[in-house]
Design a protein around this motif. Structure first.
Motif, PDB file in Angstrom:
ATOM      1  N   ALA A 181       0.826  -1.206   0.000  1.00 35.49           N
ATOM      2  CA  ALA A 181       0.000   0.000   0.000  1.00 35.49           C
ATOM      3  C   ALA A 181       0.864   1.261   0.000  1.00 35.49           C
ATOM      4  CB  ALA A 181      -0.930  -0.005   1.219  1.00 35.49           C
ATOM      5  N   PHE A 182       1.924   1.276   0.804  1.00 32.35           N
ATOM      6  CA  PHE A 182       2.771   2.465   0.862  1.00 32.35           C
ATOM      7  C   PHE A 182       3.693   2.570  -0.356  1.00 32.35           C
ATOM      8  CE2 PHE A 182       1.336   2.968   5.161  1.00 32.35           C
ATOM      9  CZ  PHE A 182       1.460   4.328   5.400  1.00 32.35           C
ATOM     10  N   ALA A 183       4.072   1.459  -0.948  1.00 35.77           N
ATOM     11  CA  ALA A 183       4.843   1.508  -2.190  1.00 35.77           C
ATOM     12  C   ALA A 183       4.011   2.150  -3.297  1.00 35.77           C
ATOM     13  CB  ALA A 183       5.285   0.105  -2.601  1.00 35.77           C
ATOM     14  N   MET A 184       2.724   1.774  -3.386  1.00 30.68           N
ATOM     15  CA  MET A 184       1.840   2.366  -4.383  1.00 30.68           C
ATOM     16  C   MET A 184       1.530   3.826  -4.061  1.00 30.68           C
ATOM     17  SD  MET A 184       1.354  -0.066  -6.587  1.00 30.68           S
ATOM     18  CE  MET A 184       3.064  -0.530  -6.237  1.00 30.68           C
ATOM     19  N   ALA A 185       1.386   4.139  -2.761  1.00 30.80           N
ATOM     20  CA  ALA A 185       1.127   5.527  -2.366  1.00 30.80           C
ATOM     21  C   ALA A 185       2.311   6.418  -2.717  1.00 30.80           C
ATOM     22  CB  ALA A 185       0.843   5.589  -0.867  1.00 30.80           C
ATOM     23  N   GLN A 186       3.506   5.885  -2.596  1.00 30.09           N
ATOM     24  CA  GLN A 186       4.709   6.653  -2.936  1.00 30.09           C
ATOM     25  C   GLN A 186       4.762   6.946  -4.434  1.00 30.09           C
ATOM     26  OE1 GLN A 186       6.294   7.713  -0.453  1.00 30.09           O
ATOM     27  NE2 GLN A 186       8.309   8.408  -1.105  1.00 30.09           N
ATOM     28  N   ILE A 187       4.265   6.012  -5.234  1.00 33.43           N
ATOM     29  CA  ILE A 187       4.185   6.245  -6.681  1.00 33.43           C
ATOM     30  C   ILE A 187       3.189   7.359  -6.985  1.00 33.43           C
ATOM     31  CG2 ILE A 187       3.454   5.222  -8.874  1.00 33.43           C
ATOM     32  CD1 ILE A 187       4.645   2.574  -7.890  1.00 33.43           C
ATOM     33  N   MET A 188       2.042   7.329  -6.309  1.00 32.68           N
ATOM     34  CA  MET A 188       1.067   8.412  -6.467  1.00 32.68           C
ATOM     35  C   MET A 188       1.694   9.756  -6.104  1.00 32.68           C
ATOM     36  SD  MET A 188      -2.023   9.629  -7.028  1.00 32.68           S
ATOM     37  CE  MET A 188      -3.312   8.374  -6.903  1.00 32.68           C
ATOM     38  N   HIS A 189       2.456   9.789  -5.030  1.00 36.68           N
ATOM     39  CA  HIS A 189       3.117  11.014  -4.591  1.00 36.68           C
ATOM     40  C   HIS A 189       4.088  11.523  -5.661  1.00 36.68           C
ATOM     41  CE1 HIS A 189       5.284  13.904  -2.152  1.00 36.68           C
ATOM     42  NE2 HIS A 189       6.410  13.243  -2.335  1.00 36.68           N
ATOM     43  N   HIS A 190       4.864  10.627  -6.252  1.00 38.35           N
ATOM     44  CA  HIS A 190       5.826  11.026  -7.283  1.00 38.35           C
ATOM     45  C   HIS A 190       5.131  11.501  -8.558  1.00 38.35           C
ATOM     46  CE1 HIS A 190       9.991  10.193  -6.025  1.00 38.35           C
ATOM     47  NE2 HIS A 190       9.456   9.317  -5.200  1.00 38.35           N
ATOM     48  N   GLU A 191       4.072  10.801  -8.942  1.00 39.46           N
ATOM     49  CA  GLU A 191       3.432  11.085 -10.222  1.00 39.46           C
ATOM     50  C   GLU A 191       2.528  12.316 -10.176  1.00 39.46           C
ATOM     51  OE1 GLU A 191       4.001   9.484 -13.140  1.00 39.46           O
ATOM     52  OE2 GLU A 191       5.562   8.385 -12.047  1.00 39.46           O
ATOM     53  N   PHE A 192       1.817  12.523  -9.066  1.00 37.19           N
ATOM     54  CA  PHE A 192       0.812  13.584  -9.018  1.00 37.19           C
ATOM     55  C   PHE A 192       1.001  14.562  -7.857  1.00 37.19           C
ATOM     56  CE2 PHE A 192      -1.200  10.038 -11.231  1.00 37.19           C
ATOM     57  CZ  PHE A 192      -1.682  10.664 -12.372  1.00 37.19           C
ATOM     58  N   GLY A 193       1.964  14.310  -6.986  1.00 38.60           N
ATOM     59  CA  GLY A 193       2.162  15.175  -5.828  1.00 38.60           C
ATOM     60  C   GLY A 193       2.471  16.611  -6.183  1.00 38.60           C
ATOM     61  N   ASP A 194       3.152  16.828  -7.312  1.00 33.52           N
ATOM     62  CA  ASP A 194       3.478  18.191  -7.735  1.00 33.52           C
ATOM     63  C   ASP A 194       2.261  18.955  -8.238  1.00 33.52           C
ATOM     64  OD1 ASP A 194       6.112  17.784  -7.078  1.00 33.52           O
ATOM     65  OD2 ASP A 194       6.736  17.242  -9.108  1.00 33.52           O
ATOM     66  N   ARG A 195       1.231  18.234  -8.662  1.00 32.12           N
ATOM     67  CA  ARG A 195       0.012  18.885  -9.149  1.00 32.12           C
ATOM     68  C   ARG A 195      -0.839  19.386  -7.981  1.00 32.12           C
ATOM     69  NH1 ARG A 195      -1.134  17.828 -14.556  1.00 32.12           N
ATOM     70  NH2 ARG A 195      -3.285  18.491 -14.148  1.00 32.12           N
ATOM     71  N   SER A 196      -0.950  18.548  -6.949  1.00 30.04           N
ATOM     72  CA  SER A 196      -1.710  18.931  -5.763  1.00 30.04           C
ATOM     73  C   SER A 196      -1.302  18.023  -4.602  1.00 30.04           C
ATOM     74  CB  SER A 196      -3.218  18.797  -6.006  1.00 30.04           C
ATOM     75  OG  SER A 196      -3.935  19.012  -4.799  1.00 30.04           O
ATOM     76  N   VAL A 197      -1.143  18.614  -3.436  1.00 32.35           N
ATOM     77  CA  VAL A 197      -0.744  17.835  -2.260  1.00 32.35           C
ATOM     78  C   VAL A 197      -1.837  16.863  -1.848  1.00 32.35           C
ATOM     79  CG1 VAL A 197      -1.661  19.501  -0.582  1.00 32.35           C
ATOM     80  CG2 VAL A 197       0.275  18.038   0.060  1.00 32.35           C
ATOM     81  N   TRP A 198      -3.064  17.103  -2.293  1.00 34.70           N
ATOM     82  CA  TRP A 198      -4.180  16.239  -1.904  1.00 34.70           C
ATOM     83  C   TRP A 198      -4.087  14.851  -2.525  1.00 34.70           C
ATOM     84  CZ3 TRP A 198      -6.757  17.344   2.196  1.00 34.70           C
ATOM     85  CH2 TRP A 198      -6.893  18.685   2.596  1.00 34.70           C
ATOM     86  N   TYR A 199      -3.423  14.741  -3.654  1.00 33.82           N
ATOM     87  CA  TYR A 199      -3.205  13.408  -4.214  1.00 33.82           C
ATOM     88  C   TYR A 199      -2.332  12.588  -3.272  1.00 33.82           C
ATOM     89  CZ  TYR A 199      -5.034  15.136  -8.677  1.00 33.82           C
ATOM     90  OH  TYR A 199      -5.845  15.648  -9.661  1.00 33.82           O
TER      91      TYR A 199
END
Length: 290
Positions: free
Chosen positions: A197-215
């Motif tokens: 779950a956290f490995a996938m969450a880290q991918i979400m953070h890398h891919e979309f974190g710059d667009r919005s912190v809510w991702y």
């Protein structure tokens, strides 16, 4: 002049009982190094400048020479993730350290487990599916037109590598520590569900974190919920899920800083596939130019 190195992999389907050598070469042809049968190659076009097919009936030297044309492009690896230093590894390190310390603090983790079972006991199976939710959300957002940092090819390669690396680390640690779960079953430390779950969450953070912190907040909240469920389900100690979260994040970070970003339309031009056939054999030649 720059030299292009060509790796050629022949996958041959033998159709008749004669051996490969006998069917390709006559006795005289072997001595001279010439092919005794006409072999016809056809290019499968990906996105090159050439739109034509061409046959080859010469030896391998001529085959290699024919690849030195404008349809083969040079690689240009780019490291798109510029984040360096120790900053990306601070959170994973703290989580792994805290989880390891709790692992050896028997009283602390047992007291927390008793409190969870008294107040938040859980026996469902949502956690089995929720662990993949951040990864699925990455592709769902892309399908809805929200573009992430990487294209589909690179993103998929990162997801696969992060998943495999995480599984390798966690499964080895489970076997090595050989600790007992709260419910009495083996392979407790660290939590596999939480690490995924956290490995996938880290991918979400890398891919979309710059667009919005809510991702990032949404992805990490989902992963945290999985960890809480594993403890409430009496499947893991708090130490297992805390360390599992750290190992999941660490796996993804290691993949991002080592990924070569070659899975895109530009670099796929360097790959050529040539189906070929003679009178007795057929096969496929894969050529990648570096």
């Amino acid at each position: 002049m720059k030299t292009k190195t060509i790796f050629i992999l022949f996958i041959t389907l033998l159709v008749w009982q004669n051996s490969f050598a006998k069917s390709f070469y006559t006795k005289k042809g072997i001595e001279k190094g010439e092919l005794s049968e006409r072999i016809e190659f056809k290019r499968i076009k990906f996105d090159t400048y050439s739109e034509c097919y061409f046959p080859l009936s010469l030896g391998l030297d001529h085959l290699e020479a024919s690849f030195h044309n404008d349809t083969i492009h040079k690689l240009n690896f780019q490291y798109k993730d510029k984040k360096r230093g120790i900053k990306p590894f601070i959170a994973p390190t703290l989580l792994i350290t805290t989880g390891t310390a709790l692992h050896f603090s028997t009283d602390a983790k047992e007291n927390f487990q008793d409190w969870m079972q008294t107040n938040f006991s859980y026996s469902g199976h949502i956690d089995d599916y929720l662990q993949y939710a951040p990864g699925i959300a990455v592709y769902a957002l892309n399908a809805l037109g929200v573009k992430g940092k990487n294209n589909f090819g690179n993103r998929t390669a990162i997801v696969i590598k992060a998943f495999l690396l995480n599984d390798l680390i966690v499964s080895r640690l489970k076997t090595w520590t050989d600790s007992e779960r709260p419910n009495g079953t083996p392979r407790s430390f660290p939590s596999g569900h939480t690490s995924v779950a956290f490995a996938m969450a880290q991918i979400m953070h890398h891919e979309f974190g710059d667009r919005s912190v809510w991702y990032s907040i949404g992805a990490y909240s989902c992963a945290t919920t999985v960890g809480i469920m594993r403890v409430a389900k009496n499947a893991h100690w708090i130490s297992d899920v805390v360390a599992g979260a750290g190992f999941g994040m660490l796996s993804t970070e290691l993949v991002y800083i080592t990924h070569l970003y070659k899975w895109d339309n530009e670099h796929i031009k360097n790959l050529d596939i040539f189906p070929w056939r003679s009178n007795r054999q057929s096969g496929v030649t894969l050529v990648y130019t570096f």
